[in-house]
Enzyme design. Sequence first.
Site, PDB file in Angstrom:
ATOM      1  N   ASN A  10      -3.676  -2.760 -11.059  1.00  0.00           N
ATOM      2  CA  ASN A  10      -2.752  -3.380 -10.098  1.00  0.00           C
ATOM      3  C   ASN A  10      -2.516  -4.811 -10.583  1.00  0.00           C
ATOM      4  O   ASN A  10      -3.395  -5.660 -10.462  1.00  0.00           O
ATOM      5  CB  ASN A  10      -3.399  -3.360  -8.702  1.00  0.00           C
ATOM      6  CG  ASN A  10      -2.579  -4.129  -7.688  1.00  0.00           C
ATOM      7  OD1 ASN A  10      -1.453  -4.561  -7.972  1.00  0.00           O
ATOM      8  ND2 ASN A  10      -3.139  -4.317  -6.498  1.00  0.00           N
ATOM      9  N   LYS A  12      -0.552  -6.969  -9.427  1.00  0.00           N
ATOM     10  CA  LYS A  12      -0.228  -7.915  -8.345  1.00  0.00           C
ATOM     11  C   LYS A  12       0.976  -8.774  -8.741  1.00  0.00           C
ATOM     12  O   LYS A  12       1.873  -8.284  -9.411  1.00  0.00           O
ATOM     13  CB  LYS A  12      -1.471  -8.731  -7.962  1.00  0.00           C
ATOM     14  CG  LYS A  12      -2.659  -7.817  -7.628  1.00  0.00           C
ATOM     15  CD  LYS A  12      -3.823  -8.520  -6.972  1.00  0.00           C
ATOM     16  CE  LYS A  12      -4.943  -7.513  -6.704  1.00  0.00           C
ATOM     17  NZ  LYS A  12      -6.084  -8.098  -6.014  1.00  0.00           N
ATOM     18  N   HIS A  97      -2.358  -2.079   0.580  1.00  0.00           N
ATOM     19  CA  HIS A  97      -3.358  -2.965  -0.042  1.00  0.00           C
ATOM     20  C   HIS A  97      -3.745  -4.046   0.972  1.00  0.00           C
ATOM     21  O   HIS A  97      -2.901  -4.491   1.756  1.00  0.00           O
ATOM     22  CB  HIS A  97      -2.766  -3.592  -1.311  1.00  0.00           C
ATOM     23  CG  HIS A  97      -3.805  -4.306  -2.123  1.00  0.00           C
ATOM     24  ND1 HIS A  97      -4.267  -5.556  -1.794  1.00  0.00           N
ATOM     25  CD2 HIS A  97      -4.477  -3.925  -3.225  1.00  0.00           C
ATOM     26  CE1 HIS A  97      -5.188  -5.912  -2.680  1.00  0.00           C
ATOM     27  NE2 HIS A  97      -5.341  -4.943  -3.558  1.00  0.00           N
ATOM     28  N   GLU A  99      -4.134  -7.082   0.716  1.00  0.00           N
ATOM     29  CA  GLU A  99      -3.297  -8.297   0.657  1.00  0.00           C
ATOM     30  C   GLU A  99      -2.012  -8.089   1.439  1.00  0.00           C
ATOM     31  O   GLU A  99      -1.501  -9.009   2.083  1.00  0.00           O
ATOM     32  CB  GLU A  99      -3.026  -8.652  -0.818  1.00  0.00           C
ATOM     33  CG  GLU A  99      -4.269  -9.254  -1.469  1.00  0.00           C
ATOM     34  CD  GLU A  99      -4.411  -8.960  -2.948  1.00  0.00           C
ATOM     35  OE1 GLU A  99      -3.423  -8.585  -3.593  1.00  0.00           O
ATOM     36  OE2 GLU A  99      -5.548  -9.102  -3.449  1.00  0.00           O
ATOM     37  N   GLU A 169     -11.402  -0.279  -1.133  1.00  0.00           N
ATOM     38  CA  GLU A 169     -11.490  -1.647  -1.638  1.00  0.00           C
ATOM     39  C   GLU A 169     -12.060  -2.570  -0.561  1.00  0.00           C
ATOM     40  O   GLU A 169     -11.315  -3.036   0.311  1.00  0.00           O
ATOM     41  CB  GLU A 169     -10.094  -2.158  -2.030  1.00  0.00           C
ATOM     42  CG  GLU A 169      -9.424  -1.357  -3.124  1.00  0.00           C
ATOM     43  CD  GLU A 169      -8.406  -2.217  -3.896  1.00  0.00           C
ATOM     44  OE1 GLU A 169      -8.441  -2.165  -5.125  1.00  0.00           O
ATOM     45  OE2 GLU A 169      -7.618  -2.937  -3.268  1.00  0.00           O
ATOM     46  N   GLY A 175     -11.256  -9.823  -6.033  1.00  0.00           N
ATOM     47  CA  GLY A 175     -10.982 -11.098  -6.679  1.00  0.00           C
ATOM     48  C   GLY A 175     -12.105 -12.112  -6.533  1.00  0.00           C
ATOM     49  O   GLY A 175     -11.927 -13.294  -6.778  1.00  0.00           O
ATOM     50  N   SER A 215     -13.405  -6.240  -7.916  1.00  0.00           N
ATOM     51  CA  SER A 215     -14.185  -6.841  -9.000  1.00  0.00           C
ATOM     52  C   SER A 215     -14.747  -5.811  -9.984  1.00  0.00           C
ATOM     53  O   SER A 215     -15.879  -5.941 -10.460  1.00  0.00           O
ATOM     54  CB  SER A 215     -15.301  -7.734  -8.433  1.00  0.00           C
ATOM     55  OG  SER A 215     -14.728  -8.805  -7.689  1.00  0.00           O
TER      56      SER A 215
HETATM   57  P1  13P Z   1      -9.888  -7.412  -8.498  1.00  0.00           P
HETATM   58  O1  13P Z   1     -10.183  -6.340  -9.502  1.00  0.00           O
HETATM   59  O2  13P Z   1      -9.231  -8.611  -9.095  1.00  0.00           O
HETATM   60  O3  13P Z   1     -11.077  -7.725  -7.642  1.00  0.00           O
HETATM   61  O4  13P Z   1      -8.771  -6.786  -7.491  1.00  0.00           O
HETATM   62  C1  13P Z   1      -8.993  -5.559  -6.933  1.00  0.00           C
HETATM   63  C2  13P Z   1      -7.745  -5.116  -6.275  1.00  0.00           C
HETATM   64  O5  13P Z   1      -7.323  -5.669  -5.271  1.00  0.00           O
HETATM   65  C3  13P Z   1      -7.031  -3.989  -6.879  1.00  0.00           C
HETATM   66  O6  13P Z   1      -6.016  -3.529  -6.048  1.00  0.00           O
END
Ligand code: 13P
Length: 252
Positions: A10, A12, A97, A99, A169, A175, A215
């Site tokens: 992803n 982003k 997601h 976010e 997740e 992150g 992560s």
């Molecule tokens: P990270 O791998 O940067 O922690 O992000 C995970 C994520 O949100 C994947 O959709």
Amino acid sequence: MSRIPLLAGNWKMHKTVREATALAQDLLEGMGAAFRDREVLICPPFTALGQVHAVIAHTPIQLGCQNVWWAGSGAYTGEVSPAMAKDVGCSYVIVGHSERRTLFGETDSSCHKKVRAILEWGMSPILCVGETLEERDAGQTRARVAAQLVAALKDQSQEDGKRIVVAYEPIWAIGTGKNDTPHEANQTCGYLREVLAGQFGDSVARAVRILYGGSVKPGNIDDFMAQSDIDGALVGGASLEAASFLRIIGHH
Ligand code: 13P
């Protein structure tokens, strides 16, 4: 039933068209021959989908996007329809997601409509569920993720159920560099599979891929992939560079 692992990146809100096509090219070169035993997916931002598709069409790398609206077309300024995602080569769409839920007002109800529309357009939704740190500390992880799952997947047929991918997740792991332990993530993914079995029956629950995200790095992917109920990963930061994502999709 054996499930084919899915390793998904992803991206982003990262990468210009030029950066995105360069990364796709590097991944293709690094992968060499196709993996027979796993699927590889990249989800660039909308602006780069067309040109990334031109790079990876007819290769083992599949294309996905990070969101869609549910209507077929219409007066929805700023949105992208499932038809448009399909048209540009997407076979997967990330839905809900964390976010999008926390920053952009995504709800269980909008996730439900999006899942339906994505399935109708012949693509696979990757439905994201996860708990906050407060919910985790309060022992509410299972209740939280089950509620998200049930709300987004209600009323889907068994046939459609098989095409859904779930991504667990934990929000506090995204992150932050602080991943869930593979063992605990596996427990939660196993619980999600039980919830799926309640909703769709055992055979669908056994067929659905459940990914872990939060992560994931080259150094921990092997431990996640060794778990019985984890069928792949949804990778953010570590998917933005060819070297680390190649190590993740190669599991070492
Ligand atoms: P990270 O791998 O940067 O922690 O992000 C995970 C994520 O949100 C994947 O959709």
